[in-house]
Design a protein around this motif. Structure first.
Motif, PDB file in Angstrom:
ATOM      1  N   GLY A 203       0.817  -1.196   0.000  1.00 34.92           N
ATOM      2  CA  GLY A 203       0.000   0.000   0.000  1.00 34.92           C
ATOM      3  C   GLY A 203       0.856   1.253   0.000  1.00 34.92           C
ATOM      4  N   ALA A 204       0.213   2.401   0.230  1.00 35.11           N
ATOM      5  CA  ALA A 204       0.925   3.675   0.332  1.00 35.11           C
ATOM      6  C   ALA A 204       1.072   4.109   1.780  1.00 35.11           C
ATOM      7  CB  ALA A 204       0.189   4.757  -0.453  1.00 35.11           C
ATOM      8  N   LYS A 205       0.435   3.352   2.694  1.00 34.99           N
ATOM      9  CA  LYS A 205       0.555   3.623   4.129  1.00 34.99           C
ATOM     10  C   LYS A 205       0.685   2.302   4.878  1.00 34.99           C
ATOM     11  CE  LYS A 205      -1.894   8.046   4.304  1.00 34.99           C
ATOM     12  NZ  LYS A 205      -2.946   8.831   4.992  1.00 34.99           N
ATOM     13  N   THR A 206       1.274   2.390   6.071  1.00 28.94           N
ATOM     14  CA  THR A 206       1.448   1.217   6.924  1.00 28.94           C
ATOM     15  C   THR A 206       0.385   1.269   8.012  1.00 28.94           C
ATOM     16  OG1 THR A 206       3.827   1.145   6.465  1.00 28.94           O
ATOM     17  CG2 THR A 206       3.065   0.014   8.447  1.00 28.94           C
ATOM     18  N   LYS A 207      -0.567   0.350   7.948  1.00 27.71           N
ATOM     19  CA  LYS A 207      -1.708   0.418   8.862  1.00 27.71           C
ATOM     20  C   LYS A 207      -2.406  -0.936   8.961  1.00 27.71           C
ATOM     21  CE  LYS A 207      -4.817   1.980   5.174  1.00 27.71           C
ATOM     22  NZ  LYS A 207      -5.784   3.012   4.753  1.00 27.71           N
ATOM     23  N   VAL A 208      -3.151  -1.098  10.037  1.00 26.24           N
ATOM     24  CA  VAL A 208      -3.950  -2.311  10.201  1.00 26.24           C
ATOM     25  C   VAL A 208      -5.200  -2.198   9.332  1.00 26.24           C
ATOM     26  CG1 VAL A 208      -3.154  -2.952  12.505  1.00 26.24           C
ATOM     27  CG2 VAL A 208      -4.991  -1.296  12.273  1.00 26.24           C
ATOM     28  N   ALA A 209      -5.716  -3.344   8.901  1.00 27.50           N
ATOM     29  CA  ALA A 209      -6.884  -3.372   8.016  1.00 27.50           C
ATOM     30  C   ALA A 209      -8.148  -3.558   8.847  1.00 27.50           C
ATOM     31  CB  ALA A 209      -6.742  -4.486   6.986  1.00 27.50           C
ATOM     32  N   VAL A 210      -8.646  -2.458   9.411  1.00 22.39           N
ATOM     33  CA  VAL A 210      -9.854  -2.549  10.243  1.00 22.39           C
ATOM     34  C   VAL A 210     -11.126  -2.403   9.411  1.00 22.39           C
ATOM     35  CG1 VAL A 210      -8.688  -1.738  12.316  1.00 22.39           C
ATOM     36  CG2 VAL A 210      -9.772  -0.079  10.794  1.00 22.39           C
ATOM     37  N   ASP A 211     -10.978  -2.001   8.136  1.00 21.54           N
ATOM     38  CA  ASP A 211     -12.151  -1.852   7.272  1.00 21.54           C
ATOM     39  C   ASP A 211     -12.326  -3.090   6.403  1.00 21.54           C
ATOM     40  OD1 ASP A 211     -12.798   0.761   8.119  1.00 21.54           O
ATOM     41  OD2 ASP A 211     -11.175   1.552   6.875  1.00 21.54           O
ATOM     42  N   SER A 212     -13.565  -3.417   6.137  1.00 24.26           N
ATOM     43  CA  SER A 212     -13.885  -4.575   5.311  1.00 24.26           C
ATOM     44  C   SER A 212     -13.638  -4.253   3.841  1.00 24.26           C
ATOM     45  CB  SER A 212     -15.340  -4.990   5.538  1.00 24.26           C
ATOM     46  OG  SER A 212     -15.659  -6.167   4.820  1.00 24.26           O
ATOM     47  N   SER A 213     -13.926  -5.208   2.976  1.00 19.48           N
ATOM     48  CA  SER A 213     -13.869  -5.022   1.521  1.00 19.48           C
ATOM     49  C   SER A 213     -15.282  -5.201   0.975  1.00 19.48           C
ATOM     50  CB  SER A 213     -12.926  -6.057   0.903  1.00 19.48           C
ATOM     51  OG  SER A 213     -13.346  -7.370   1.237  1.00 19.48           O
ATOM     52  N   ILE A 339      -1.777  -7.130  15.666  1.00 18.65           N
ATOM     53  CA  ILE A 339      -0.945  -6.627  14.575  1.00 18.65           C
ATOM     54  C   ILE A 339      -0.511  -5.186  14.853  1.00 18.65           C
ATOM     55  CG2 ILE A 339      -1.016  -5.894  12.151  1.00 18.65           C
ATOM     56  CD1 ILE A 339      -2.570  -8.419  11.534  1.00 18.65           C
ATOM     57  N   PHE A 340      -1.450  -4.367  15.301  1.00 19.21           N
ATOM     58  CA  PHE A 340      -1.153  -2.967  15.604  1.00 19.21           C
ATOM     59  C   PHE A 340      -0.056  -2.865  16.671  1.00 19.21           C
ATOM     60  CE2 PHE A 340      -2.234   1.026  17.924  1.00 19.21           C
ATOM     61  CZ  PHE A 340      -1.977   1.914  16.895  1.00 19.21           C
ATOM     62  N   ASN A 341      -0.160  -3.689  17.706  1.00 23.48           N
ATOM     63  CA  ASN A 341       0.860  -3.677  18.762  1.00 23.48           C
ATOM     64  C   ASN A 341       2.231  -4.064  18.214  1.00 23.48           C
ATOM     65  OD1 ASN A 341      -1.056  -2.921  20.639  1.00 23.48           O
ATOM     66  ND2 ASN A 341      -1.435  -5.003  21.362  1.00 23.48           N
ATOM     67  N   ASN A 342       2.261  -5.037  17.336  1.00 20.61           N
ATOM     68  CA  ASN A 342       3.545  -5.467  16.772  1.00 20.61           C
ATOM     69  C   ASN A 342       4.128  -4.434  15.814  1.00 20.61           C
ATOM     70  OD1 ASN A 342       4.312  -8.100  17.885  1.00 20.61           O
ATOM     71  ND2 ASN A 342       2.341  -8.763  17.092  1.00 20.61           N
ATOM     72  N   MET A 343       3.274  -3.754  15.076  1.00 18.58           N
ATOM     73  CA  MET A 343       3.760  -2.676  14.219  1.00 18.58           C
ATOM     74  C   MET A 343       4.448  -1.590  15.060  1.00 18.58           C
ATOM     75  SD  MET A 343       0.802  -2.000  11.399  1.00 18.58           S
ATOM     76  CE  MET A 343       0.773  -2.890   9.845  1.00 18.58           C
ATOM     77  N   ASN A 344       3.814  -1.232  16.171  1.00 14.75           N
ATOM     78  CA  ASN A 344       4.396  -0.207  17.029  1.00 14.75           C
ATOM     79  C   ASN A 344       5.656  -0.707  17.727  1.00 14.75           C
ATOM     80  OD1 ASN A 344       2.655   2.319  17.037  1.00 14.75           O
ATOM     81  ND2 ASN A 344       1.114   0.746  17.283  1.00 14.75           N
ATOM     82  N   TRP A 345       5.691  -1.992  18.035  1.00  7.75           N
ATOM     83  CA  TRP A 345       6.890  -2.594  18.639  1.00  7.75           C
ATOM     84  C   TRP A 345       8.063  -2.550  17.655  1.00  7.75           C
ATOM     85  CZ3 TRP A 345       9.547  -7.433  17.858  1.00  7.75           C
ATOM     86  CH2 TRP A 345      10.401  -7.798  18.910  1.00  7.75           C
TER      87      TRP A 345
END
Length: 486
Positions: A203-213, A339-345
């Motif tokens: 993607g163009a940003k590093t983020k968790v996927a909290v939104d559906s498709s 996942i969010f916690n590990n990204m911040n870690w």
């Protein structure tokens, strides 16, 4: 004076105790985090091999169901690393499963490797095809599959050394961009015994996927009429194209009477041969989307009624054939928080000045603000009520097992997807950095799941609650997938 010395001594003791407590209970000192660091060391150890695999798949740029060499590269590498590999699963020659370990938990990670037609591009910041007219990885799947395999290998080595217990499984999934290979693998029951499944996407940003498709169904409508001379005896003919035009008029009229979440797209594949012959055959390729699979089922029923009506008005025959589709992604917020916690870690991705300049040159060539690359971890955001556009066969997997996903920066901000800038970045160091970062997030999150069964249990409880009362049925017909061509 004695009291002052005692006070200083007491402060000194408190500092020592505090330092001990921080070193004992900080994230970097727990047994789980020690294993995470070992997983990261494994990823670093194999980094050059994984990047070389990604670059080779980028060069091959094989499209849906034709990823013969790309899938073989990944399967052969997994087999050489000690995985048990089963090839050609679910009747798909380019699908495979690589497994290591035994017992529970059984955790899967998804890999993709199909390219998109017509997007060939050199690894440079100016548009120029590597091979004119050829395919290119405009969605970054050369990075997606290799990062997933890298993370599975890191977990495999921890299981092999006795530091984790359970089974890790890498799924080589073809044709995400076309027929949705994962849906056929779902139909074959290949995810039924998983406790959890993970994936990611460039993607163009590093983020968790909290939104559906969005859910989607894909179908072909054919009209069958009767030829005649368009000037001499048109009354003897029955125009299939007339029926097609009536159908598209009805479909477009229907746009006013659907939910705001609905999207409808179509392409005319066959619309007659020459003007002076009443056309006996017409064919239209249609995609219908909505935020829910149940909504797509309703749209499909309406589309069938429209086809029947158009055929009656034009006095021709009609046939609607469903070729595939995907359900919306069932987001698991419990797992996304891990996942969010590990990204911040792990912290942000650090791009070099040269990489930022590469990205800015791309943005300038497109007339965009040259913001460069954004490597920071995006803050947690609450899920949107309805998803943005876009569908994926990961959605169907998410209805079988708790499935976690996230995005990692592999291309500049604001640049179009399914386009040459993504291909350019995917073949050089910007894409490589995203690949390795994604592998690290996948591996550290899997360590959490192996080490803490309570996380898996909580994910399963959310999963069961969210799919309660919904009957999942895949949007694929019997038999093997078919690539639709003009």
């Amino acid at each position: 004076m004695s009291e002052r010395k005692n006070s200083i001594f007491s402060v000194f003791i408190l500092i020592i105790v505090a330092t001990f407590l921080i070193s004992t209970f900080s994230p970097g000192a727990t047994p789980t985090d020690k294993k995470k660091k070992e997983a990261l060391a494994s990823i670093d150890k194999h980094q050059a091999e994984i990047i070389a695999l990604s670059d080779r798949i980028w060069q091959l740029a094989e499209t849906a169901l034709e990823e013969t060499q790309s899938s073989k590269l990944l399967a052969d590498y997994a087999e050489a690393q000690g995985f048990k590999v089963e090839r050609g699963v679910a009747g798909l020659p380019t699908a495979f499963i690589a497994t290591y370990g035994q017992g529970r938990p059984v955790i899967g990670v998804l890999g993709e490797y199909d390219a998109l037609p017509g997007l060939s591009q050199k690894a440079q910041p100016v548009k120029e095809a590597l091979q004119p007219g050829a395919a290119g990885h405009g969605c970054g799947h050369n990075l997606l599959g290799t990062a997933a395999l890298s993370s599975a290998l890191a977990i495999k080595e921890l299981i092999e050394s006795g530091k984790l217990k359970g089974t890790v499984r890498f799924y080589g999934t073809p044709a995400e961009e076309a027929t949705g290979g994962k849906v056929y693998m779902v139909r074959a029951g290949l995810f039924n015994d998983l406790d959890a499944c993970l994936t990611w996407h460039p993607g163009a940003k590093t983020k968790v996927a909290v939104d559906s498709s969005q859910a989607i169904v894909e179908f072909i409508i054919e009209f069958f009429g009767r030829t005649a001379h368009a000037a001499g005896d048109p009354w003897d003919g029955r125009s299939a194209v007339a029926a097609l035009e009536l159908y598209t008029a009805g479909l477009n009229r229907m746009r006013e009477f659907v939910r705001p979440t609905v999207r409808m797209h179509y392409s005319i594949l066959n619309g007659g041969d020459v003007p002076n012959v009443v056309p006996a055959y017409a064919r239209l390729w249609c995609w219908l989307r909505d935020s829910k699979g149940t909504g797509v089922q309703q749209l499909l029923a309406r589309a069938q009624h429209l086809a029947e009506g158009a055929a009656i008005m034009a006095e021709v025959e009609q046939k609607l054939t469903v070729h595939g589709g995907n359900w919306e992604t069932l987001v698991n917020l419990t797992g996304e928080k891990l996942i969010f916690n590990n990204m911040n870690w792990l912290g942000p991705i650090k791009f070099t000045p040269e990489e930022q300049e590469f990205a800015k040159e791309i943005q300038k060539s497109l007339g965009l603000d040259p913001k460069g690359l954004d490597g920071k971890v995006e803050p947690w955001a609450e899920p949107k009520p309805d998803p943005d556009g876009g569908s994926t066969d990961v959605g169907d997997v998410s209805w079988q097992v708790p499935t976690l996903s996230f995005n990692v920066t592999t291309a500049p901000l604001d640049t179009p997807w399914h386009a040459w800038p993504v291909v350019a970045c995917g073949g050089m160091s910007i894409g490589h950095k995203g690949l390795i970062y994604a592998a690290r997030v996948l591996a550290t999150t899997m360590v959490d799941l192996y080490e803490n069964p309570k996380y898996i249990q909580a994910m399963k409880e959310e999963f069961e609650q969210k799919r309660k009362g919904v009957v999942y049925k895949p949007f694929v017909p019997e038999g093997p997938p078919i690539i639709i061509k003009k």
